[in-house]
Design a protein around this motif. Structure first.
Motif, PDB file in Angstrom:
ATOM      1  N   SER A   1       0.815  -1.214   0.000  1.00 36.82           N
ATOM      2  CA  SER A   1       0.000   0.000   0.000  1.00 36.82           C
ATOM      3  C   SER A   1       0.851   1.268   0.000  1.00 36.82           C
ATOM      4  N   TYR A   2       0.393   2.248  -0.773  1.00 37.18           N
ATOM      5  CA  TYR A   2       1.045   3.561  -0.777  1.00 37.18           C
ATOM      6  C   TYR A   2       0.541   4.420   0.378  1.00 37.18           C
ATOM      7  N   ARG A   3      -0.358   3.892   1.207  1.00 37.21           N
ATOM      8  CA  ARG A   3      -0.922   4.662   2.314  1.00 37.21           C
ATOM      9  C   ARG A   3      -0.141   4.468   3.626  1.00 37.21           C
ATOM     10  N   TYR A   4       0.748   3.476   3.661  1.00 32.79           N
ATOM     11  CA  TYR A   4       1.553   3.229   4.863  1.00 32.79           C
ATOM     12  C   TYR A   4       3.032   3.335   4.501  1.00 32.79           C
ATOM     13  N   ASP A   5       3.827   3.858   5.413  1.00 33.55           N
ATOM     14  CA  ASP A   5       5.273   3.889   5.192  1.00 33.55           C
ATOM     15  C   ASP A   5       5.855   2.555   5.623  1.00 33.55           C
ATOM     16  N   ALA A   6       6.462   1.850   4.690  1.00 30.81           N
ATOM     17  CA  ALA A   6       6.955   0.498   4.958  1.00 30.81           C
ATOM     18  C   ALA A   6       8.076   0.161   3.977  1.00 30.81           C
ATOM     19  N   PRO A   7       8.838  -0.883   4.267  1.00 32.22           N
ATOM     20  CA  PRO A   7       9.860  -1.315   3.304  1.00 32.22           C
ATOM     21  C   PRO A   7       9.213  -1.686   1.972  1.00 32.22           C
ATOM     22  N   LEU A   8       9.876  -1.397   0.892  1.00 28.91           N
ATOM     23  CA  LEU A   8       9.367  -1.753  -0.439  1.00 28.91           C
ATOM     24  C   LEU A   8       9.485  -3.261  -0.628  1.00 28.91           C
ATOM     25  N   ASP A   9       8.385  -3.964  -0.533  1.00 28.74           N
ATOM     26  CA  ASP A   9       8.396  -5.427  -0.620  1.00 28.74           C
ATOM     27  C   ASP A   9       7.466  -5.896  -1.736  1.00 28.74           C
ATOM     28  N   MET A  10       6.169  -5.998  -1.438  1.00 29.87           N
ATOM     29  CA  MET A  10       5.125  -6.394  -2.392  1.00 29.87           C
ATOM     30  C   MET A  10       5.193  -7.844  -2.835  1.00 29.87           C
ATOM     31  N   ARG A  11       5.945  -8.681  -2.153  1.00 31.64           N
ATOM     32  CA  ARG A  11       6.003 -10.099  -2.517  1.00 31.64           C
ATOM     33  C   ARG A  11       4.831 -10.842  -1.886  1.00 31.64           C
ATOM     34  N   MET A  12       4.024 -11.516  -2.706  1.00 34.49           N
ATOM     35  CA  MET A  12       2.999 -12.403  -2.159  1.00 34.49           C
ATOM     36  C   MET A  12       3.660 -13.623  -1.540  1.00 34.49           C
ATOM     37  N   ASP A  13       4.696 -14.110  -2.204  1.00 34.30           N
ATOM     38  CA  ASP A  13       5.477 -15.235  -1.685  1.00 34.30           C
ATOM     39  C   ASP A  13       6.751 -14.671  -1.070  1.00 34.30           C
ATOM     40  N   GLN A  14       6.806 -14.674   0.244  1.00 31.21           N
ATOM     41  CA  GLN A  14       7.929 -14.067   0.947  1.00 31.21           C
ATOM     42  C   GLN A  14       9.251 -14.797   0.733  1.00 31.21           C
ATOM     43  N   SER A  15       9.198 -15.980   0.147  1.00 32.39           N
ATOM     44  CA  SER A  15      10.436 -16.743  -0.064  1.00 32.39           C
ATOM     45  C   SER A  15      11.121 -16.389  -1.383  1.00 32.39           C
TER      46      SER A  15
ATOM     47  N   ALA B   1       1.164  19.374 -11.918  1.00 31.67           N
ATOM     48  CA  ALA B   1       0.190  19.743 -10.884  1.00 31.67           C
ATOM     49  C   ALA B   1      -1.230  19.334 -11.257  1.00 31.67           C
ATOM     50  N   LYS B   2      -1.594  19.431 -12.518  1.00 28.65           N
ATOM     51  CA  LYS B   2      -2.965  19.101 -12.932  1.00 28.65           C
ATOM     52  C   LYS B   2      -3.293  17.622 -12.684  1.00 28.65           C
ATOM     53  N   VAL B   3      -2.275  16.762 -12.744  1.00 25.83           N
ATOM     54  CA  VAL B   3      -2.477  15.334 -12.464  1.00 25.83           C
ATOM     55  C   VAL B   3      -2.575  15.114 -10.959  1.00 25.83           C
ATOM     56  N   LEU B   4      -1.715  15.776 -10.201  1.00 24.18           N
ATOM     57  CA  LEU B   4      -1.719  15.627  -8.744  1.00 24.18           C
ATOM     58  C   LEU B   4      -3.026  16.114  -8.127  1.00 24.18           C
ATOM     59  N   ASN B   5      -3.673  17.063  -8.787  1.00 22.48           N
ATOM     60  CA  ASN B   5      -4.927  17.617  -8.261  1.00 22.48           C
ATOM     61  C   ASN B   5      -6.151  16.784  -8.598  1.00 22.48           C
ATOM     62  N   LYS B   6      -5.985  15.757  -9.414  1.00 19.91           N
ATOM     63  CA  LYS B   6      -7.105  14.897  -9.778  1.00 19.91           C
ATOM     64  C   LYS B   6      -7.475  13.987  -8.613  1.00 19.91           C
ATOM     65  N   LYS B   7      -8.708  13.476  -8.664  1.00 21.15           N
ATOM     66  CA  LYS B   7      -9.183  12.554  -7.639  1.00 21.15           C
ATOM     67  C   LYS B   7      -8.389  11.244  -7.716  1.00 21.15           C
ATOM     68  N   GLY B   8      -8.151  10.643  -6.575  1.00 21.62           N
ATOM     69  CA  GLY B   8      -7.410   9.378  -6.548  1.00 21.62           C
ATOM     70  C   GLY B   8      -5.947   9.606  -6.229  1.00 21.62           C
ATOM     71  N   HIS B   9      -5.304   8.575  -5.695  1.00 24.62           N
ATOM     72  CA  HIS B   9      -3.903   8.700  -5.290  1.00 24.62           C
ATOM     73  C   HIS B   9      -2.991   8.638  -6.511  1.00 24.62           C
ATOM     74  N   PRO B  10      -2.031   9.574  -6.628  1.00 18.66           N
ATOM     75  CA  PRO B  10      -1.168   9.606  -7.813  1.00 18.66           C
ATOM     76  C   PRO B  10      -0.256   8.390  -7.975  1.00 18.66           C
ATOM     77  N   ALA B  11      -0.024   7.666  -6.879  1.00 16.80           N
ATOM     78  CA  ALA B  11       0.894   6.519  -6.957  1.00 16.80           C
ATOM     79  C   ALA B  11       0.201   5.212  -7.321  1.00 16.80           C
ATOM     80  N   LYS B  12      -1.116   5.222  -7.459  1.00 16.00           N
ATOM     81  CA  LYS B  12      -1.878   3.987  -7.625  1.00 16.00           C
ATOM     82  C   LYS B  12      -1.409   3.158  -8.828  1.00 16.00           C
ATOM     83  N   LYS B  13      -1.274   3.772  -9.984  1.00 13.10           N
ATOM     84  CA  LYS B  13      -0.917   3.027 -11.195  1.00 13.10           C
ATOM     85  C   LYS B  13       0.495   2.456 -11.123  1.00 13.10           C
TER      86      LYS B  13
END
Length: 310
Positions: free
Chosen positions: A114-128, A190-202
């Motif tokens: 999630s881009y909503r929490y500060d955490a190590p960059l991981d994103m692995r479904m399989d931690q191994s 700026a015009k993109v940052l001002n749009k609805k939705g989180h800019p990092a989602k994609k």
């Protein structure tokens, strides 16, 4: 946060469950769909896959309380055929795939999805596995980053984001989700940052798909599932974004379309080869108003169903 299974009733109905059938849940998660399948197959068998070891362990007790006719496999669903052969299963009566990241994975900050929490960059479904989001962000070339962001994020500012990442990591490695979010924001006008939705989602979606090889795995699994499916068996797939849904829709359409026949050749209807599969629903099934109110994750969910007819 309590995990709520998306389109639960629609999936159970769509699978057309037989009490003595063999069913596969390719995306076990926290066991919501699996629990309902297991309740309906007292004489059958349920095989559950998940790349996330935590999902396997957290679902085990819940499922065994319902029945012992369940097998939990710590592996991705692209290994469907290989694992079924290992358990000497030659055919299945149904497969369910609830694609993407489960709510608990998003809600567990340290997993880095999630881009909503500060955490190590991981994103692995399989931690191994070795490849992580940190590896992608810091080790991929500018060209590779552009490919990932364009293909899996469909982001028109892919090159600008890739260039910013390249500049930042030259100073020091990008280690956390918030460092990446800050980098992404700096690449957008700026015009993109001002749009609805989180800019990092994609961009986060694109990196997650790359790390977990999600779309390629889906393609492999759908092909193998069609080979394993018994006559009358069904495949139910819930997708959450257009890239997944496109693969499911195209595969189901191809499987349910008969080979072209030269209309100039006089053939009886019985002589014309019919497709081995049929699409149960031509349009995707979406969540009811009631579910939309109760479960935010259901807003983008689409369910498609394929049945083997011969």
């Amino acid at each position: 946060m309590k995990h709520v299974s998306v389109l639960l009733n629609e999936c159970i109905e769509g699978l057309n469950i037989k009490e003595d059938g063999i069913y596969v849940d390719g995306t076990l998660g926290r066991g919501g769909h699996s629990a309902e399948i297991l309740k309906r197959i007292p004489k059958g068998q349920l095989i559950c896959f998940d790349k996330d070891a935590a999902a396997i362990e957290e679902s085990r007790e819940r499922l065994l309380a319902i029945g012992t006719n369940v097998t939990l496999i710590h592996n991705g669903f692209k290994h469907l055929k290989e694992e079924l052969e290992r358990y000497q299963i030659s055919g299945i009566d149904g497969l369910l795939l609830d694609l993407g990241v489960s709510s608990p994975q998003f809600d567990e900050a340290k997993r880095g999805f999630s881009y909503r929490y500060d955490a190590p960059l991981d994103m692995r479904m399989d931690q191994s596995q070795s490849l992580s989001a940190e590896s992608v962000v810091n080790d991929y070339s500018f060209e590779e980053l552009c490919r990932v962001f364009l293909r899996y994020g469909e982001d028109p500012f892919a090159k600008q984001v890739a260039r910013k990442i390249e500049q930042r990591r030259a100073e020091k490695p990008i280690k956390t989700t918030f460092e990446l979010v800050d980098c992404i924001k700096s690449a957008y006008p700026a015009k993109v940052l001002n749009k609805k939705g989180h800019p990092a989602k994609k961009i986060f979606q694109a990196i997650r798909i790359e790390v977990n090889d999600e779309l390629h795995e889906l393609e492999i699994c759908l092909e193998e599932a069609c080979e394993c499916l018994n006559v009358g068996g069904r495949i139910c797939v819930i997708s959450f974004h257009s890239l997944e849904d496109r693969i499911v829709k195209d595969t189901f359409r191809r499987k349910s379309t008969a080979e072209d026949v030269d209309k100039r050749i006089p053939l009886k209807e019985s002589e014309i080869k019919q497709a081995d599969f049929r699409c149960v629903n031509r349009k995707p099934i979406t969540a009811s108003e009631e579910e939309l109110e109760a479960n935010n994750r259901s807003h983008s969910a689409k369910l498609r169903i394929l049945e083997r007819v011969k």
